[in-house]
Scaffold this motif. Sequence first.
Motif, PDB file in Angstrom:
ATOM      1  N   LEU A  40       0.858  -1.185   0.000  1.00 22.14           N
ATOM      2  CA  LEU A  40       0.000   0.000   0.000  1.00 22.14           C
ATOM      3  C   LEU A  40       0.886   1.224   0.000  1.00 22.14           C
ATOM      4  CD1 LEU A  40      -2.423  -1.033   2.881  1.00 22.14           C
ATOM      5  CD2 LEU A  40      -2.897  -1.118   0.434  1.00 22.14           C
ATOM      6  N   THR A  41       0.596   2.173  -0.850  1.00 23.86           N
ATOM      7  CA  THR A  41       1.348   3.417  -0.817  1.00 23.86           C
ATOM      8  C   THR A  41       0.880   4.265   0.356  1.00 23.86           C
ATOM      9  OG1 THR A  41       1.889   5.437  -1.997  1.00 23.86           O
ATOM     10  CG2 THR A  41      -0.233   4.478  -2.491  1.00 23.86           C
ATOM     11  N   GLY A  42       1.806   4.967   0.983  1.00 24.73           N
ATOM     12  CA  GLY A  42       1.483   5.812   2.125  1.00 24.73           C
ATOM     13  C   GLY A  42       0.576   6.977   1.772  1.00 24.73           C
ATOM     14  N   VAL A  43       0.494   7.335   0.494  1.00 23.43           N
ATOM     15  CA  VAL A  43      -0.345   8.451   0.095  1.00 23.43           C
ATOM     16  C   VAL A  43      -1.821   8.110   0.319  1.00 23.43           C
ATOM     17  CG1 VAL A  43      -0.714   7.969  -2.371  1.00 23.43           C
ATOM     18  CG2 VAL A  43      -0.403  10.324  -1.598  1.00 23.43           C
ATOM     19  N   CYS A  44      -2.134   6.839   0.504  1.00 26.76           N
ATOM     20  CA  CYS A  44      -3.521   6.397   0.740  1.00 26.76           C
ATOM     21  C   CYS A  44      -3.968   6.632   2.177  1.00 26.76           C
ATOM     22  CB  CYS A  44      -3.668   4.902   0.461  1.00 26.76           C
ATOM     23  SG  CYS A  44      -3.337   4.413  -1.219  1.00 26.76           S
ATOM     24  N   PHE A  45      -3.033   6.826   3.070  1.00 31.20           N
ATOM     25  CA  PHE A  45      -3.355   6.857   4.495  1.00 31.20           C
ATOM     26  C   PHE A  45      -3.768   8.237   4.970  1.00 31.20           C
ATOM     27  CE2 PHE A  45       0.119   3.463   4.838  1.00 31.20           C
ATOM     28  CZ  PHE A  45      -0.765   2.477   4.461  1.00 31.20           C
ATOM     29  N   ARG A  46      -4.680   8.277   5.902  1.00 32.00           N
ATOM     30  CA  ARG A  46      -5.020   9.510   6.604  1.00 32.00           C
ATOM     31  C   ARG A  46      -4.142   9.522   7.840  1.00 32.00           C
ATOM     32  NH1 ARG A  46     -11.165  10.532   7.434  1.00 32.00           N
ATOM     33  NH2 ARG A  46     -10.930  10.603   5.190  1.00 32.00           N
ATOM     34  N   GLY A  47      -3.381  10.556   8.018  1.00 28.98           N
ATOM     35  CA  GLY A  47      -2.429  10.607   9.122  1.00 28.98           C
ATOM     36  C   GLY A  47      -1.034  10.294   8.606  1.00 28.98           C
ATOM     37  N   PRO A  48      -0.059  10.133   9.498  1.00 27.62           N
ATOM     38  CA  PRO A  48       1.324   9.939   9.065  1.00 27.62           C
ATOM     39  C   PRO A  48       1.543   8.565   8.432  1.00 27.62           C
ATOM     40  CG  PRO A  48       1.165   9.700  11.435  1.00 27.62           C
ATOM     41  CD  PRO A  48      -0.189  10.164  10.955  1.00 27.62           C
ATOM     42  N   ALA A  49       2.331   8.511   7.371  1.00 21.32           N
ATOM     43  CA  ALA A  49       2.676   7.238   6.743  1.00 21.32           C
ATOM     44  C   ALA A  49       3.826   6.567   7.488  1.00 21.32           C
ATOM     45  CB  ALA A  49       3.075   7.462   5.283  1.00 21.32           C
ATOM     46  N   ARG A  50       4.641   7.333   8.173  1.00 19.36           N
ATOM     47  CA  ARG A  50       5.782   6.793   8.914  1.00 19.36           C
ATOM     48  C   ARG A  50       5.444   6.725  10.393  1.00 19.36           C
ATOM     49  NH1 ARG A  50       7.730  10.624   5.358  1.00 19.36           N
ATOM     50  NH2 ARG A  50       8.931   9.764   3.660  1.00 19.36           N
ATOM     51  N   LEU A  51       5.021   5.545  10.843  1.00 21.78           N
ATOM     52  CA  LEU A  51       4.690   5.357  12.246  1.00 21.78           C
ATOM     53  C   LEU A  51       5.896   4.759  12.961  1.00 21.78           C
ATOM     54  CD1 LEU A  51       1.132   3.872  11.745  1.00 21.78           C
ATOM     55  CD2 LEU A  51       1.725   6.209  12.410  1.00 21.78           C
ATOM     56  N   PRO A  52       6.264   5.272  14.142  1.00 20.55           N
ATOM     57  CA  PRO A  52       7.484   4.848  14.802  1.00 20.55           C
ATOM     58  C   PRO A  52       7.479   3.377  15.236  1.00 20.55           C
ATOM     59  CG  PRO A  52       6.235   6.304  16.221  1.00 20.55           C
ATOM     60  CD  PRO A  52       5.563   6.315  14.877  1.00 20.55           C
ATOM     61  N   ASP A  53       6.324   2.773  15.472  1.00 22.02           N
ATOM     62  CA  ASP A  53       6.273   1.395  15.955  1.00 22.02           C
ATOM     63  C   ASP A  53       6.130   0.358  14.847  1.00 22.02           C
ATOM     64  OD1 ASP A  53       3.760   2.424  15.469  1.00 22.02           O
ATOM     65  OD2 ASP A  53       2.781   1.181  16.955  1.00 22.02           O
ATOM     66  N   VAL A  54       6.191   0.789  13.564  1.00 22.61           N
ATOM     67  CA  VAL A  54       6.128  -0.129  12.437  1.00 22.61           C
ATOM     68  C   VAL A  54       7.555  -0.322  11.911  1.00 22.61           C
ATOM     69  CG1 VAL A  54       5.225  -0.527  10.106  1.00 22.61           C
ATOM     70  CG2 VAL A  54       3.802   0.605  11.825  1.00 22.61           C
ATOM     71  N   PRO A  55       8.058  -1.571  11.935  1.00 18.58           N
ATOM     72  CA  PRO A  55       9.455  -1.796  11.516  1.00 18.58           C
ATOM     73  C   PRO A  55       9.640  -1.628  10.015  1.00 18.58           C
ATOM     74  CG  PRO A  55       8.369  -3.888  11.945  1.00 18.58           C
ATOM     75  CD  PRO A  55       7.400  -2.807  12.342  1.00 18.58           C
ATOM     76  N   THR A  56      10.897  -1.447   9.631  1.00 18.24           N
ATOM     77  CA  THR A  56      11.263  -1.397   8.219  1.00 18.24           C
ATOM     78  C   THR A  56      11.277  -2.826   7.679  1.00 18.24           C
ATOM     79  OG1 THR A  56      12.576   0.568   8.579  1.00 18.24           O
ATOM     80  CG2 THR A  56      13.069  -0.694   6.604  1.00 18.24           C
ATOM     81  N   CYS A  57      10.780  -3.011   6.460  1.00 22.44           N
ATOM     82  CA  CYS A  57      10.746  -4.352   5.834  1.00 22.44           C
ATOM     83  C   CYS A  57      12.153  -4.819   5.493  1.00 22.44           C
ATOM     84  CB  CYS A  57       9.920  -4.325   4.557  1.00 22.44           C
ATOM     85  SG  CYS A  57       8.178  -3.950   4.852  1.00 22.44           S
TER      86      CYS A  57
END
Length: 57
Positions: A40-57
Amino acid sequence: MDVFAGPAQVSVQCRERAGTVTAEGCTDDVRSRPADGSWLTGVCFRGPARLPDVPTC
Protein backbone atom coordinates in the motif's frame (compact mmCIF):
# COMPACT_ATOMS: atom_id res chain seq x y z
CA MET A 1 -4.80 -3.03 -8.05
CA ASP A 2 -7.43 -2.94 -5.29
CA VAL A 3 -9.44 0.10 -4.29
CA PHE A 4 -11.20 0.46 -0.96
CA ALA A 5 -14.84 1.53 -1.25
CA GLY A 6 -14.44 3.91 1.66
CA PRO A 7 -12.45 4.34 4.86
CA ALA A 8 -10.86 1.08 6.01
CA GLN A 9 -8.58 0.07 8.85
CA VAL A 10 -5.53 -1.89 7.70
CA SER A 11 -2.86 -3.48 9.89
CA VAL A 12 0.61 -3.47 8.39
CA GLN A 13 3.62 -5.66 9.21
CA CYS A 14 6.35 -3.33 7.98
CA ARG A 15 7.10 -0.35 5.77
CA GLU A 16 9.86 0.85 3.47
CA ARG A 17 10.82 3.77 1.28
CA ALA A 18 10.00 3.33 -2.38
CA GLY A 19 9.32 5.43 -5.45
CA THR A 20 7.51 8.72 -4.94
CA VAL A 21 3.76 8.64 -5.51
CA THR A 22 1.56 11.72 -5.97
CA ALA A 23 -2.24 11.57 -5.86
CA GLU A 24 -4.95 14.10 -5.10
CA GLY A 25 -2.45 16.72 -3.98
CA CYS A 26 -0.49 14.38 -1.64
CA THR A 27 3.02 13.06 -2.23
CA ASP A 28 4.77 10.29 -0.32
CA ASP A 29 7.60 7.77 -0.78
CA VAL A 30 6.62 5.19 1.83
CA ARG A 31 4.84 1.92 1.14
CA SER A 32 3.50 -0.49 3.74
CA ARG A 33 3.04 -4.27 3.65
CA PRO A 34 -0.09 -5.79 5.21
CA ALA A 35 -0.29 -9.47 6.22
CA ASP A 36 -1.57 -10.56 2.79
CA GLY A 37 1.78 -9.63 1.21
CA SER A 38 0.47 -6.78 -0.95
CA TRP A 39 1.83 -3.23 -0.85
CA LEU A 40 0.00 0.00 0.00
CA THR A 41 1.35 3.42 -0.82
CA GLY A 42 1.48 5.81 2.13
CA VAL A 43 -0.35 8.45 0.09
CA CYS A 44 -3.52 6.40 0.74
CA PHE A 45 -3.35 6.86 4.50
CA ARG A 46 -5.02 9.51 6.60
CA GLY A 47 -2.43 10.61 9.12
CA PRO A 48 1.32 9.94 9.07
CA ALA A 49 2.68 7.24 6.74
CA ARG A 50 5.78 6.79 8.91
CA LEU A 51 4.69 5.36 12.25
CA PRO A 52 7.48 4.85 14.80
CA ASP A 53 6.27 1.40 15.96
CA VAL A 54 6.13 -0.13 12.44
CA PRO A 55 9.45 -1.80 11.52
CA THR A 56 11.26 -1.40 8.22
CA CYS A 57 10.75 -4.35 5.83
